[in-house]
Design a protein around this motif. Sequence first.
Motif, short mmCIF file in Angstrom:
data_model
loop_
_atom_site.label_atom_id
_atom_site.label_comp_id
_atom_site.label_asym_id
_atom_site.label_seq_id
_atom_site.Cartn_x
_atom_site.Cartn_y
_atom_site.Cartn_z
N TRP A 1 20.63 8.97 34.03
CA TRP A 1 20.84 8.63 32.62
C TRP A 1 22.02 9.40 32.03
N THR A 2 22.18 10.66 32.42
CA THR A 2 23.32 11.43 31.93
C THR A 2 24.63 10.85 32.45
N GLY A 3 24.66 10.55 33.75
CA GLY A 3 25.86 9.95 34.31
C GLY A 3 26.19 8.61 33.69
N SER A 4 25.17 7.80 33.44
CA SER A 4 25.39 6.49 32.81
C SER A 4 25.91 6.66 31.39
N ALA A 5 25.38 7.65 30.67
CA ALA A 5 25.86 7.90 29.31
C ALA A 5 27.33 8.30 29.31
N ILE A 6 27.73 9.10 30.29
CA ILE A 6 29.13 9.50 30.39
C ILE A 6 30.02 8.28 30.66
N LEU A 7 29.58 7.44 31.59
CA LEU A 7 30.36 6.25 31.91
C LEU A 7 30.46 5.30 30.72
N LEU A 8 29.35 5.13 30.01
CA LEU A 8 29.37 4.26 28.83
C LEU A 8 30.24 4.85 27.72
N ALA A 9 30.26 6.18 27.61
CA ALA A 9 31.12 6.81 26.62
C ALA A 9 32.60 6.58 26.93
N LEU A 10 32.93 6.46 28.20
CA LEU A 10 34.32 6.17 28.58
C LEU A 10 34.71 4.74 28.23
N ILE A 11 33.73 3.85 28.16
CA ILE A 11 34.03 2.45 27.85
C ILE A 11 34.48 2.29 26.41
N ALA A 12 33.90 3.05 25.50
CA ALA A 12 34.19 2.90 24.07
C ALA A 12 35.68 3.01 23.75
N PRO A 13 36.39 4.08 24.17
CA PRO A 13 37.82 4.13 23.86
C PRO A 13 38.63 3.03 24.53
N VAL A 14 38.18 2.59 25.71
CA VAL A 14 38.89 1.49 26.37
C VAL A 14 38.76 0.21 25.57
N ALA A 15 37.55 -0.05 25.05
CA ALA A 15 37.34 -1.25 24.22
C ALA A 15 38.15 -1.17 22.93
N VAL A 16 38.18 0.01 22.32
CA VAL A 16 39.00 0.18 21.10
C VAL A 16 40.47 -0.06 21.41
N PHE A 17 40.93 0.44 22.56
CA PHE A 17 42.32 0.22 22.96
C PHE A 17 42.62 -1.26 23.14
N ILE A 18 41.68 -2.00 23.72
CA ILE A 18 41.89 -3.43 23.93
C ILE A 18 42.11 -4.14 22.60
N ILE A 19 41.25 -3.86 21.63
CA ILE A 19 41.37 -4.51 20.33
C ILE A 19 42.66 -4.08 19.63
N TRP A 20 42.95 -2.78 19.68
CA TRP A 20 44.17 -2.27 19.02
C TRP A 20 45.42 -2.86 19.64
N TRP A 21 45.52 -2.78 20.96
CA TRP A 21 46.70 -3.30 21.65
C TRP A 21 46.83 -4.81 21.45
N GLY A 22 45.71 -5.49 21.52
CA GLY A 22 45.74 -6.94 21.37
C GLY A 22 46.21 -7.38 19.99
N ARG A 23 45.79 -6.66 18.95
CA ARG A 23 46.19 -7.04 17.59
C ARG A 23 47.64 -6.71 17.30
N LYS A 24 48.17 -5.69 17.95
CA LYS A 24 49.52 -5.25 17.63
C LYS A 24 50.58 -5.76 18.61
N ARG A 25 50.23 -5.82 19.91
CA ARG A 25 51.27 -6.03 20.91
C ARG A 25 50.89 -7.09 21.94
N LEU A 26 49.98 -8.01 21.57
CA LEU A 26 49.53 -8.99 22.54
C LEU A 26 50.65 -9.93 22.95
N TYR A 27 51.52 -10.33 21.99
CA TYR A 27 52.63 -11.24 22.30
C TYR A 27 53.93 -10.65 21.86
#
Length: 331
Positions: A305-331
């Motif tokens: 559970w601790t390891g899974s929580a760490i992995l899931l915590a790493l997903i959050a900034p990646v998801a934020v980056f996807i939305i940020w990059w997509g809104r600003k620099r997608l095309y």
Amino acid sequence: MSTTTTAPAAAPAASRRGPRLSGLTWLVWRQHRAAFWTGLAVTAAAIAWFAYQRASMMNYLNGIGWPNPKSPDWSAGFETYHSQLSSTSSALGFLMPVLVGVFLGAPLIANDLEHGTGKLVTSQAVSRGRWLAMKLGMTVLVVTVCTAALSAAFGWWLGPVSKTNRELYWVVGGATGPLPVALTLLTTVAGVAIGMVLRRTLLSMVVTFGFAVTVQLVWAFRWMDLGNLVTLTTHDGVGAGTFPKLPETAYDTDQSYLTDSGELLAPSSCAKETEQAINACLDKNDIVGWSVDYLPPSELSPMLWTGSAILLALIAPVAVFIIWWGRKRLY
């Protein structure tokens, strides 16, 4: 006098009932329906196979009087089931995150950017942020449902024999619970980000493959660090029958000789050719017993559970980056 009758108007068609996708949700599902349906179908087939294998295993175990086997050599007949559990564990814990990240995550947006599909969609009344959020959210939902179902079904299959030996408990059991879900989500979301930045499907798949394998290797070598080690020492010498008895299915991570002064020496330091030379080495170093570091069985679940929580915590900034990059620099 003739009379005419008018046929009653046809009854309106019965309205369709049940949930129906519409708008952007329908569009995203339709665009990726082949991948989504394939994942759901593979999941259903795998769960059916797990159930079949568990039934076969339980027939064997019941036949030998499990949990008190009638024959001491029962493990020889269990070897086939042990091998199946081990290979399935590798598929869920290693292969599945890699394949999903490469074949679903990486092409999810990269393919749209490479062929201009995304530009066509966002040129309508759909914002880039909403389009990205829907594609990412629906993908995460499908991946979560499939991997959670597979992990739960595999845990059900493994459950009756999980504490049979250390390998089944720690190695095979490490592919149950939340871990396969977290690993697969991380490689999938990272693959989406890689594809969005590189904008080429094949290149994104190759890079995502390298990323997913790296994550797996790092996890394999470091996940034991998440547990709280217990140290057990003895002062009964190091001869036959003096090695400390550990709790059942405990995982020993280090074994050392213990000297009279409390110093620890590697067992290889007295690895001599003759018994006389070994005893002389033991006497010379004043070795009085063993020191063993181990992880008790109760540590496995908190570690997962601790390891899974760490992995899931790493997903959050990646998801934020996807939305940020997509809104600003997608095309």
